[in-house]
Design a protein around this motif. Structure first.
Motif, PDB file in Angstrom:
ATOM      1  N   ILE A 223     -18.465  87.764  10.292  1.00 57.25           N
ATOM      2  CA  ILE A 223     -17.001  87.738  10.330  1.00 57.25           C
ATOM      3  C   ILE A 223     -16.516  86.438   9.713  1.00 57.25           C
ATOM      4  O   ILE A 223     -17.079  85.374   9.994  1.00 57.25           O
ATOM      5  CB  ILE A 223     -16.496  87.828  11.790  1.00 57.25           C
ATOM      6  N   ALA A 224     -15.489  86.524   8.877  1.00 61.18           N
ATOM      7  CA  ALA A 224     -14.806  85.322   8.379  1.00 61.18           C
ATOM      8  C   ALA A 224     -13.331  85.461   8.720  1.00 61.18           C
ATOM      9  O   ALA A 224     -12.675  86.400   8.277  1.00 61.18           O
ATOM     10  CB  ALA A 224     -14.994  85.172   6.876  1.00 61.18           C
ATOM     11  N   GLN A 225     -12.826  84.529   9.518  1.00 60.36           N
ATOM     12  CA  GLN A 225     -11.401  84.502   9.805  1.00 60.36           C
ATOM     13  C   GLN A 225     -10.816  83.489   8.846  1.00 60.36           C
ATOM     14  O   GLN A 225     -11.054  82.288   8.972  1.00 60.36           O
ATOM     15  CB  GLN A 225     -11.162  84.112  11.259  1.00 60.36           C
ATOM     16  N   THR A 226     -10.080  83.963   7.853  1.00 58.63           N
ATOM     17  CA  THR A 226      -9.757  83.092   6.733  1.00 58.63           C
ATOM     18  C   THR A 226      -8.461  83.522   6.076  1.00 58.63           C
ATOM     19  O   THR A 226      -7.696  84.290   6.635  1.00 58.63           O
ATOM     20  CB  THR A 226     -10.939  83.079   5.738  1.00 58.63           C
ATOM     21  N   SER A 227      -8.246  82.993   4.883  1.00 61.17           N
ATOM     22  CA  SER A 227      -7.034  83.275   4.133  1.00 61.17           C
ATOM     23  C   SER A 227      -7.375  84.250   3.010  1.00 61.17           C
ATOM     24  O   SER A 227      -8.244  83.976   2.196  1.00 61.17           O
ATOM     25  CB  SER A 227      -6.506  81.944   3.582  1.00 61.17           C
TER      26      SER A 227
ATOM     27  N   GLY B 213     -11.288  82.514  -0.455  1.00 57.84           N
ATOM     28  CA  GLY B 213     -12.122  81.371  -0.797  1.00 57.84           C
ATOM     29  C   GLY B 213     -13.514  81.393  -0.186  1.00 57.84           C
ATOM     30  O   GLY B 213     -14.387  80.631  -0.578  1.00 57.84           O
ATOM     31  N   VAL B 214     -13.751  82.264   0.788  1.00 60.34           N
ATOM     32  CA  VAL B 214     -15.065  82.301   1.442  1.00 60.34           C
ATOM     33  C   VAL B 214     -16.019  83.148   0.602  1.00 60.34           C
ATOM     34  O   VAL B 214     -15.630  84.188   0.063  1.00 60.34           O
ATOM     35  CB  VAL B 214     -14.926  82.880   2.869  1.00 60.34           C
TER      36      VAL B 214
ATOM     37  N   ASN C 256      -3.369  85.157   6.780  1.00 63.55           N
ATOM     38  CA  ASN C 256      -4.451  85.035   7.746  1.00 63.55           C
ATOM     39  C   ASN C 256      -5.055  86.422   7.983  1.00 63.55           C
ATOM     40  O   ASN C 256      -4.351  87.343   8.399  1.00 63.55           O
ATOM     41  CB  ASN C 256      -3.927  84.491   9.071  1.00 63.55           C
TER      42      ASN C 256
ATOM     43  N   ASN D  95     -18.004  84.760  15.481  1.00 66.48           N
ATOM     44  CA  ASN D  95     -17.971  85.172  14.081  1.00 66.48           C
ATOM     45  C   ASN D  95     -19.099  86.141  13.705  1.00 66.48           C
ATOM     46  O   ASN D  95     -19.518  86.200  12.550  1.00 66.48           O
ATOM     47  CB  ASN D  95     -17.931  83.962  13.138  1.00 66.48           C
TER      48      ASN D  95
ATOM     49  N   ARG E   1      -3.428  84.481   0.615  1.00 66.73           N
ATOM     50  CA  ARG E   1      -2.571  83.535   1.347  1.00 66.73           C
ATOM     51  C   ARG E   1      -2.126  84.046   2.708  1.00 66.73           C
ATOM     52  O   ARG E   1      -1.167  83.543   3.296  1.00 66.73           O
ATOM     53  CB  ARG E   1      -1.356  83.132   0.508  1.00 66.73           C
TER      54      ARG E   1
ATOM     55  N   LEU F 193     -14.558  86.629  18.070  1.00 66.22           N
ATOM     56  CA  LEU F 193     -13.754  85.776  17.197  1.00 66.22           C
ATOM     57  C   LEU F 193     -13.895  84.301  17.561  1.00 66.22           C
ATOM     58  O   LEU F 193     -13.689  83.425  16.725  1.00 66.22           O
ATOM     59  CB  LEU F 193     -12.283  86.194  17.255  1.00 66.22           C
TER      60      LEU F 193
END
Lengths: 418, 91, 229
Positions: free
Chosen positions: C168-172, C155-156, C177, C82, C175, C96
């Protein structure tokens, strides 16, 4: 009668009707002990007394009558299922429901509204047609209606084409109804109590006395409770979300996961929605109660907990989907929220009948679809407990079916994809 | 929203995750019918502290979380490798 | 006038960009929006709030138990999961997970990406290429208001004091990915979004909607290059 009403209105002291006469101490022994005083357990007690004349029956309830899932569902009654087994079973339940207000001499506000399961994709249309054909084969009113006709029948919905889930048609089930759910539990409970059944509230089952468990599962002879032990001829467990816990006390495992199902109602509105509307793709079911509240439910929680808490993110998701169907209610406020603990089976069909323990019967796996089955479950459970024989209607739902890889796939007819 | 402490991504909204069920051991391929049925269908459905597989969808990342199903509290998480190294041989 | 159809490769967003008035130039075999007819205004907007389509820029992915060993053997310096680390030729190596790497180039000089593509063979350690070039789309959100705008969709906590450059943020996001990489351009805050290219039009629409509140603009690559200085 008007004078009696006037007199009653002017009286200062109003007597509280004694619906559930306090049965006093637990007796040492009952012919039949029913664990769980929800709709299914009370209906079983009622039909034991009414159909079979058996009243040496105890219903043991940890909490209070109407406090569990019977009073926590969205009160929808329908029989347009997918499998022949399911269709026959739920149709019998509807037949019984229609007479309940007369049977109880108590209005359960049974209201036929018409039930519409929306289809938003071609594949959903195919499933709806399949369901309609299965339903009609068994004499159930069930039709596929396409968009144009549907728009005349349920004009309240948003029929825009440039939306995420355009409405292509619906499975229309005319007998789809709603009822006052806690009245169903009270009616059954009061009717059973009046005929001599003992309903013990605040009585928690803590274990079972099982004999001859050497090498096999044994035979139940008694029930241990927070108020002492009672001997029992036959035992029925009907405890919804706690099914796994109670079965573990009896020494066997179940194919169940306990997951909360949340629901909510809006502030009361003028009557505008007579139909019951369900969308599987949007995870929504909604009807308007006789008090004018929109009664709304959606999918189960995404993971299991033994709690009946409500969450904001679930409601945000449900409301977003509600607004896709009914955009004009965006200013309406939510009034109440709650949750029940559902016991979900892998094939979305219930578990009924015999268990590995002799004289110990089960009524479980009612997941998100138990309220509509209350009368027929009571009727069939009563027959089984009275005679020891499992009726044809519930034979397909035996726990043994998992052992035989003979599942009853009702997932396609669950109101929303859980 | 409920927060899940992901071993790879740190604290995240629980909506980014899927629950993969309780940690179980695959029975040997020559096990008897009852054992297989037990594995395929029957659930502990634990009311209490449970260890489960969880999946972080945006990263396709599996890990193990320990949580209390009575209180909806997440107590601890492990990367899959660490969990299997610590508990891999036992149920 | 150059038309996007004249190029062999096009982003999933080329119709959207064309309708927004894009002027095209060639890059990496793609037709890319150079500007939308207001270079000065776009450059100024990029420092406040803007989005641009970077799908044409080269990228590659590698994944597997042996990824870290193999990639180090190729002379790449690896960051922690990340985090991203700039390599000598300017390529960003985005880690990642312990076993997955995403390589991003900021212009069409993708020496490292090309070299790894040629060096990889089936017989090497347990490390496989991940199809990133066509399967993914890449957008960038730049400017002072970009963190506030992203907060509407994700949300992050991406604010600059909580989410450092090259985090890095692997997130939503909306809605979907999405891999969110903070990758400042010069002194300007910027977030690169890498996600499934099939949803590029959807996410672009979400970003346009979200930035309207802040007066954000769609800009061409010239404005992004100007930020980098």
């Amino acid at each position: 009668m008007p004078f009696a009403l006037l007199k009653y209105g002017l009286t200062r002291r109003h007597s509280v009707p004694d619906v559930f006469p306090e049965p006093g101490e637990l007796k040492d022994s009952y012919d039949i002990v029913i664990v769980g005083g929800g709709g299914h357990g009370l209906a079983t007690a009622y039909y034991l007394a009414v159909d079979h004349g058996i009243t040496d029956v105890a219903v043991l309830e940890r909490g209070y009558i109407g406090g569990g899932n019977t009073g926590r569902n969205t009160a929808i009654i329908r029989s347009n299922y997918l499998t022949p087994e399911g269709v026959k079973f739920y149709d019998e339940s509807i037949r019984l429901y229609k007479d309940l207000s007369n049977d109880f001499d108590m209005n359960i506000l049974y209201s036929e509204r018409g039930h519409y399961t929306l289809a938003h994709t071609d594949s959903a249309i195919r499933t709806m047609r399949w369901r309609a054909e299965v339903n009609k084969h068994f004499g159930i009113e069930s039709e596929l209606v396409m968009r144009g006709e549907l728009q005349k029948m349920v004009p309240q919905l948003d029929y825009s084409e440039d939306v995420r889930y355009p409405i292509l048609g619906a499975l229309y089930h005319a007998p789809g109804a709603i009822a006052r759910h806690d009245a169903v539990a009270w009616g059954y409970g009061a009717g059973a109590a009046r005929r001599g059944v003992h309903i013990h509230q605040n009585t928690e089952v803590t274990g079972f006395e099982i004999t001859g468990a050497n090498g096999h599962a044994g035979r139940v002879t008694g029930v241990k409770t927070s108020r002492g032990t009672v001997r029992a001829g036959r035992v029925l467990q009907a405890v919804a979300g706690m099914s796994g816990e109670v079965a573990a006390m009896a020494g066997f495992r179940l194919p169940l996961k306990t997951v909360p199902l949340q629901a909510c109602v809006s502030q009361p509105l003028k009557p505008f929605l007579d139909a019951i509307v369900v969308s599987g793709s949007l995870h929504v079911y909604v009807s308007q109660s006789s008090r004018g509240e929109l009664v709304m439910g959606g999918s189960t929680d995404p993971y299991g907990v033994y709690m009946t808490r409500s969450t904001l993110d679930w409601k945000e998701g449900l409301m977003a989907h509600m607004l896709e169907l009914l955009p004009f209610i965006s200013e309406v406020k939510l009034l109440r929220q709650w949750a029940g603990m559902t016991d979900m089976t892998p094939d979305f069909a219930p578990i009924m009948g015999e268990t590995p323990v002799d004289n110990y019967y089960i009524d479980a796996g009612w997941g998100t679809w138990g309220f509509k089955a209350t009368p027929v479950c009571g009727k069939e459970n009563a027959r089984m407990l009275a005679t020891g024989e499992v009726g044809d209607l519930i034979q397909p739902f035996a726990l043994q079916r998992y052992h035989d890889f003979d599942l009853v796939g009702e997932k396609g007819a669950a109101s929303v994809g859980h | 929203m409920k927060i899940m402490p992901c071993p790879l991504n740190g604290p995240r909204n629980i909506s980014e995750f899927s629950c993969g069920g309780e940690v179980e051991h695959l029975p040997p391929p020559d096990c008897d019918h009852a054992t297989w049925i037990d594995y395929v269908y029957l659930e502990n459905n634990t009311r209490g502290i449970v260890r489960e597989w969880w999946y972080h969808t945006p990263t396709a990342y599996w890990f193990v979380a320990e949580r209390d199903t009575r209180t909806d509290e997440i107590l601890r998480t492990w990367p899959a490798g660490e969990f299997l190294a610590e508990f891999g041989e036992r149920r | 006038m150059t038309r996007p159809e004249e190029f062999q490769r096009r982003s999933h967003l080329y119709r959207v960009c064309r309708e927004a008035g894009a002027q095209w130039r060639a890059m990496n075999g793609f037709g890319v929006p150079a500007h939308y007819g207001d270079v000065g205004g776009e450059t100024a907007a990029a420092a406040r709030l803007a989005i641009a389509d970077l799908t044409a820029l080269p990228r590659a992915g590698y994944k597997g138990w042996g990824m870290a060993d193999w990639i180090r053997d190729q002379g790449v310096s690896l960051p922690e999961p990340n985090r991203a680390l700039r390599q000598e030729d300017g390529t960003l190596a985005c880690r990642l997970s312990s076993g997955e790497l995403l390589l991003l180039a900021d212009d069409d000089q993708a020496a490292l990406i090309d070299r790894l593509g040629h060096a990889w063979s089936m017989d090497d350690a347990v490390c496989f290429p991940v199809p990133r070039a066509d399967a993914s789309a890449r957008l960038v959100v730049t400017g002072d208001d970009s963190a506030a705008m992203m907060a509407k969709m994700c949300g992050v906590d991406l604010r600059s004091h909580r989410f450092a450059d090259h985090d890095i943020a692997q997130t939503s996001v909306a809605r979907m990915n999405v891999i969110v990489l903070r990758h400042d351009r010069g002194a300007s805050l910027a977030y690169d979004l890498i996600f499934d290219s099939a949803s590029a039009v959807y996410l672009w629409g979400c970003l346009v909607d979200a930035m309207a509140e802040f007066g954000g603009r769609i800009v061409g690559l010239n404005a992004i290059d100007a930020l980098r200085g």
